[in-house]
Write a protein that holds these residues in place. Sequence first.
Motif, PDB file in Angstrom:
ATOM      1  N   THR A 118       0.830  -1.215   0.000  1.00  0.00           N
ATOM      2  CA  THR A 118       0.000   0.000   0.000  1.00  0.00           C
ATOM      3  C   THR A 118       0.862   1.263   0.000  1.00  0.00           C
ATOM      4  OG1 THR A 118      -0.155  -0.232   2.412  1.00  0.00           O
ATOM      5  CG2 THR A 118      -1.995  -1.048   1.105  1.00  0.00           C
ATOM      6  N   ASP A 119       2.003   1.219   0.711  1.00  0.00           N
ATOM      7  CA  ASP A 119       2.892   2.372   0.693  1.00  0.00           C
ATOM      8  C   ASP A 119       3.485   2.579  -0.694  1.00  0.00           C
ATOM      9  OD1 ASP A 119       2.390   2.786   3.341  1.00  0.00           O
ATOM     10  OD2 ASP A 119       4.293   1.978   4.071  1.00  0.00           O
ATOM     11  N   LYS A 120       3.975   1.523  -1.278  1.00  0.00           N
ATOM     12  CA  LYS A 120       4.664   1.600  -2.574  1.00  0.00           C
ATOM     13  C   LYS A 120       3.725   2.032  -3.694  1.00  0.00           C
ATOM     14  CE  LYS A 120       7.956   0.505  -5.665  1.00  0.00           C
ATOM     15  NZ  LYS A 120       9.278   1.125  -5.768  1.00  0.00           N
ATOM     16  N   ASN A 121       2.487   1.549  -3.676  1.00  0.00           N
ATOM     17  CA  ASN A 121       1.596   1.747  -4.814  1.00  0.00           C
ATOM     18  C   ASN A 121       0.477   2.750  -4.572  1.00  0.00           C
ATOM     19  OD1 ASN A 121       2.464  -0.566  -6.815  1.00  0.00           O
ATOM     20  ND2 ASN A 121       2.399  -1.514  -4.803  1.00  0.00           N
ATOM     21  N   VAL A 122       0.268   3.171  -3.330  1.00  0.00           N
ATOM     22  CA  VAL A 122      -0.847   4.067  -3.039  1.00  0.00           C
ATOM     23  C   VAL A 122      -0.373   5.371  -2.382  1.00  0.00           C
ATOM     24  CG1 VAL A 122      -3.040   4.327  -1.820  1.00  0.00           C
ATOM     25  CG2 VAL A 122      -2.430   2.108  -2.794  1.00  0.00           C
ATOM     26  N   LYS A 123       0.370   5.258  -1.298  1.00  0.00           N
ATOM     27  CA  LYS A 123       0.700   6.441  -0.497  1.00  0.00           C
ATOM     28  C   LYS A 123       1.849   7.265  -1.073  1.00  0.00           C
ATOM     29  CE  LYS A 123      -0.944   4.615   3.926  1.00  0.00           C
ATOM     30  NZ  LYS A 123      -0.579   4.326   5.343  1.00  0.00           N
ATOM     31  N   PHE A 124       2.756   6.620  -1.800  1.00  0.00           N
ATOM     32  CA  PHE A 124       3.932   7.320  -2.318  1.00  0.00           C
ATOM     33  C   PHE A 124       3.922   7.280  -3.842  1.00  0.00           C
ATOM     34  CE2 PHE A 124       5.008   6.350   1.993  1.00  0.00           C
ATOM     35  CZ  PHE A 124       5.883   7.339   2.411  1.00  0.00           C
ATOM     36  N   ARG A 125       4.015   8.469  -4.440  1.00  0.00           N
ATOM     37  CA  ARG A 125       4.062   8.574  -5.901  1.00  0.00           C
ATOM     38  C   ARG A 125       4.978   9.724  -6.287  1.00  0.00           C
ATOM     39  NH1 ARG A 125      -2.403   8.159  -7.462  1.00  0.00           N
ATOM     40  NH2 ARG A 125      -2.745   6.006  -6.757  1.00  0.00           N
ATOM     41  N   ASN A 126       5.588   9.592  -7.449  1.00  0.00           N
ATOM     42  CA  ASN A 126       6.409  10.675  -7.962  1.00  0.00           C
ATOM     43  C   ASN A 126       5.539  11.730  -8.638  1.00  0.00           C
ATOM     44  OD1 ASN A 126       9.058   9.869  -7.236  1.00  0.00           O
ATOM     45  ND2 ASN A 126       9.066   8.345  -8.878  1.00  0.00           N
ATOM     46  N   PRO A 127       6.023  12.960  -8.731  1.00  0.00           N
ATOM     47  CA  PRO A 127       5.242  14.000  -9.419  1.00  0.00           C
ATOM     48  C   PRO A 127       4.969  13.598 -10.859  1.00  0.00           C
ATOM     49  CG  PRO A 127       7.115  14.942  -8.239  1.00  0.00           C
ATOM     50  CD  PRO A 127       7.293  13.457  -8.202  1.00  0.00           C
ATOM     51  N   SER A 128       3.890  14.117 -11.400  1.00  0.00           N
ATOM     52  CA  SER A 128       3.513  13.806 -12.780  1.00  0.00           C
ATOM     53  C   SER A 128       3.799  15.010 -13.672  1.00  0.00           C
ATOM     54  CB  SER A 128       2.023  13.441 -12.858  1.00  0.00           C
ATOM     55  OG  SER A 128       1.221  14.498 -12.345  1.00  0.00           O
ATOM     56  N   GLY A 129       4.005  14.728 -14.946  1.00  0.00           N
ATOM     57  CA  GLY A 129       4.277  15.794 -15.902  1.00  0.00           C
ATOM     58  C   GLY A 129       4.352  15.245 -17.306  1.00  0.00           C
ATOM     59  N   GLU A 130       4.758  16.098 -18.243  1.00  0.00           N
ATOM     60  CA  GLU A 130       4.831  15.696 -19.635  1.00  0.00           C
ATOM     61  C   GLU A 130       5.991  14.753 -19.901  1.00  0.00           C
ATOM     62  OE1 GLU A 130       5.047  19.262 -21.867  1.00  0.00           O
ATOM     63  OE2 GLU A 130       3.004  19.925 -21.359  1.00  0.00           O
ATOM     64  N   THR A 131       6.942  14.715 -18.995  1.00  0.00           N
ATOM     65  CA  THR A 131       8.108  13.859 -19.161  1.00  0.00           C
ATOM     66  C   THR A 131       8.223  12.886 -17.991  1.00  0.00           C
ATOM     67  OG1 THR A 131      10.532  13.830 -19.343  1.00  0.00           O
ATOM     68  CG2 THR A 131       9.554  15.568 -18.004  1.00  0.00           C
ATOM     69  N   ASN A 132       8.917  11.796 -18.222  1.00  0.00           N
ATOM     70  CA  ASN A 132       9.179  10.831 -17.162  1.00  0.00           C
ATOM     71  C   ASN A 132      10.543  11.051 -16.519  1.00  0.00           C
ATOM     72  OD1 ASN A 132       6.710   9.471 -17.451  1.00  0.00           O
ATOM     73  ND2 ASN A 132       7.519   8.225 -19.141  1.00  0.00           N
ATOM     74  N   ASN A 133      11.237  12.092 -16.944  1.00  0.00           N
ATOM     75  CA  ASN A 133      12.551  12.403 -16.399  1.00  0.00           C
ATOM     76  C   ASN A 133      12.395  13.012 -15.013  1.00  0.00           C
ATOM     77  OD1 ASN A 133      15.077  13.529 -15.766  1.00  0.00           O
ATOM     78  ND2 ASN A 133      15.570  13.782 -17.950  1.00  0.00           N
ATOM     79  N   LEU A 134      12.847  12.279 -13.979  1.00  0.00           N
ATOM     80  CA  LEU A 134      12.673  12.760 -12.614  1.00  0.00           C
ATOM     81  C   LEU A 134      13.469  14.033 -12.351  1.00  0.00           C
ATOM     82  CD1 LEU A 134      12.658   9.544 -10.375  1.00  0.00           C
ATOM     83  CD2 LEU A 134      10.737  10.947 -11.123  1.00  0.00           C
ATOM     84  N   THR A 135      14.606  14.182 -12.999  1.00  0.00           N
ATOM     85  CA  THR A 135      15.388  15.409 -12.820  1.00  0.00           C
ATOM     86  C   THR A 135      14.580  16.633 -13.223  1.00  0.00           C
ATOM     87  OG1 THR A 135      17.412  14.160 -13.280  1.00  0.00           O
ATOM     88  CG2 THR A 135      17.553  16.564 -13.388  1.00  0.00           C
ATOM     89  N   ALA A 136      13.840  16.505 -14.322  1.00  0.00           N
ATOM     90  CA  ALA A 136      12.999  17.624 -14.779  1.00  0.00           C
ATOM     91  C   ALA A 136      11.784  17.800 -13.886  1.00  0.00           C
ATOM     92  CB  ALA A 136      12.577  17.383 -16.230  1.00  0.00           C
ATOM     93  N   LEU A 137      11.197  16.691 -13.416  1.00  0.00           N
ATOM     94  CA  LEU A 137      10.000  16.780 -12.587  1.00  0.00           C
ATOM     95  C   LEU A 137      10.299  17.423 -11.230  1.00  0.00           C
ATOM     96  CD1 LEU A 137       8.408  13.278 -13.317  1.00  0.00           C
ATOM     97  CD2 LEU A 137       7.623  15.498 -14.139  1.00  0.00           C
ATOM     98  N   PHE A 138      11.504  17.218 -10.717  1.00  0.00           N
ATOM     99  CA  PHE A 138      11.872  17.798  -9.431  1.00  0.00           C
ATOM    100  C   PHE A 138      12.618  19.127  -9.578  1.00  0.00           C
ATOM    101  CE2 PHE A 138      11.137  13.438  -7.960  1.00  0.00           C
ATOM    102  CZ  PHE A 138      10.518  13.666  -6.741  1.00  0.00           C
ATOM    103  N   GLN A 139      12.596  19.687 -10.776  1.00  0.00           N
ATOM    104  CA  GLN A 139      13.281  20.957 -11.003  1.00  0.00           C
ATOM    105  C   GLN A 139      12.629  22.063 -10.161  1.00  0.00           C
ATOM    106  OE1 GLN A 139      13.398  22.117 -15.094  1.00  0.00           O
ATOM    107  NE2 GLN A 139      14.883  23.766 -14.762  1.00  0.00           N
ATOM    108  N   GLY A 140      13.443  22.894  -9.575  1.00  0.00           N
ATOM    109  CA  GLY A 140      12.940  23.970  -8.715  1.00  0.00           C
ATOM    110  C   GLY A 140      12.923  23.593  -7.252  1.00  0.00           C
ATOM    111  N   THR A 141      13.279  22.335  -6.918  1.00  0.00           N
ATOM    112  CA  THR A 141      13.344  21.887  -5.520  1.00  0.00           C
ATOM    113  C   THR A 141      14.806  21.635  -5.147  1.00  0.00           C
ATOM    114  OG1 THR A 141      13.135  19.518  -6.025  1.00  0.00           O
ATOM    115  CG2 THR A 141      11.097  20.798  -5.780  1.00  0.00           C
TER     116      THR A 141
END
Length: 285
Positions: A131-154
């Motif tokens: 439940t933690d892995k698939n429900v409670k925790f998720r990465n940000p969503s966006g037009e790209t799957n590149n996590l570096t771009a999704l976390f840009q500004g943090t």
Amino acid sequence: IDYTGTESSSPCNKCLNVSWDSTPPCTCTIDFTLEHSFESNVFMYYGLSNFYQNHRRYVKSRDDSQLNGDNSSLLNPSKECEPYRTNEDKPIAPCGAIANSMFNDTLELYRIDNDTRIPIPLIKKGIAWWTDKNVKFRNPSGETNNLTALFQGTTKPVNWPKPVYMLDSEPDNNGFINEDFIVWMRTAALPTFRKLYRLIERKNNLQPTLQAGKYSLDITYNYPVHSFDGRKRMILSTISWMGGKNPFLGIAYITVGSICFFLGVVLLIIHHKYGNRNTSADIPN
């Protein structure tokens, strides 16, 4: 296996006063012997003592919306995360004291056979609750799957050596869905606790998972505990057909039963000594 290093004879004593940003990281090796073979799957835990994850302010210091991948919370974390909400005018991802204090020692296990070190395969996936892995925790969503771009500004938490999108090289175990991170974020109720670190699967039914014999534990010592008199240890555990060892319920039942028995005896004595034994139905004059 305790590897805190407070004893002068311990190989990890040289790492006792390590800091979060020590470069290069301190490493040490502890040799030990397994007296009995582990036949079934083996669970490798790290344990901490004198670490109060149940402190009220510590437990509240997180943003569940941010951890669930909400883009607005990513750039504007909850005020509950203070003082680990922002750093250098950038929002911290993940924010809060729980994430900032994440356990980051690296443990590697080897079997010693005729002076040859044979690495034991450690599985890093499947250690978190589904439940933690698939429900409670998720990465940000966006037009790209590149996590570096999704976390840009943090920015990364203050005590972390690298940002959250570099926790692992595999995309399904990186960012907020990294299982080591998820396991740490489920806070413990008591100051002495252990958390699942790795799995060792049995691959051959004819051979035990871990044979009796000599082993060595290689430790990359990153996590400081000496400042609050804490201790660190590595635990190897397995299960039988009856399950794992969990003495808490047995101790709790025996304790509560003993208290009830003692109170029952005390009340029985009070009743016989001071109770009203006048059972006559006659009304006294």
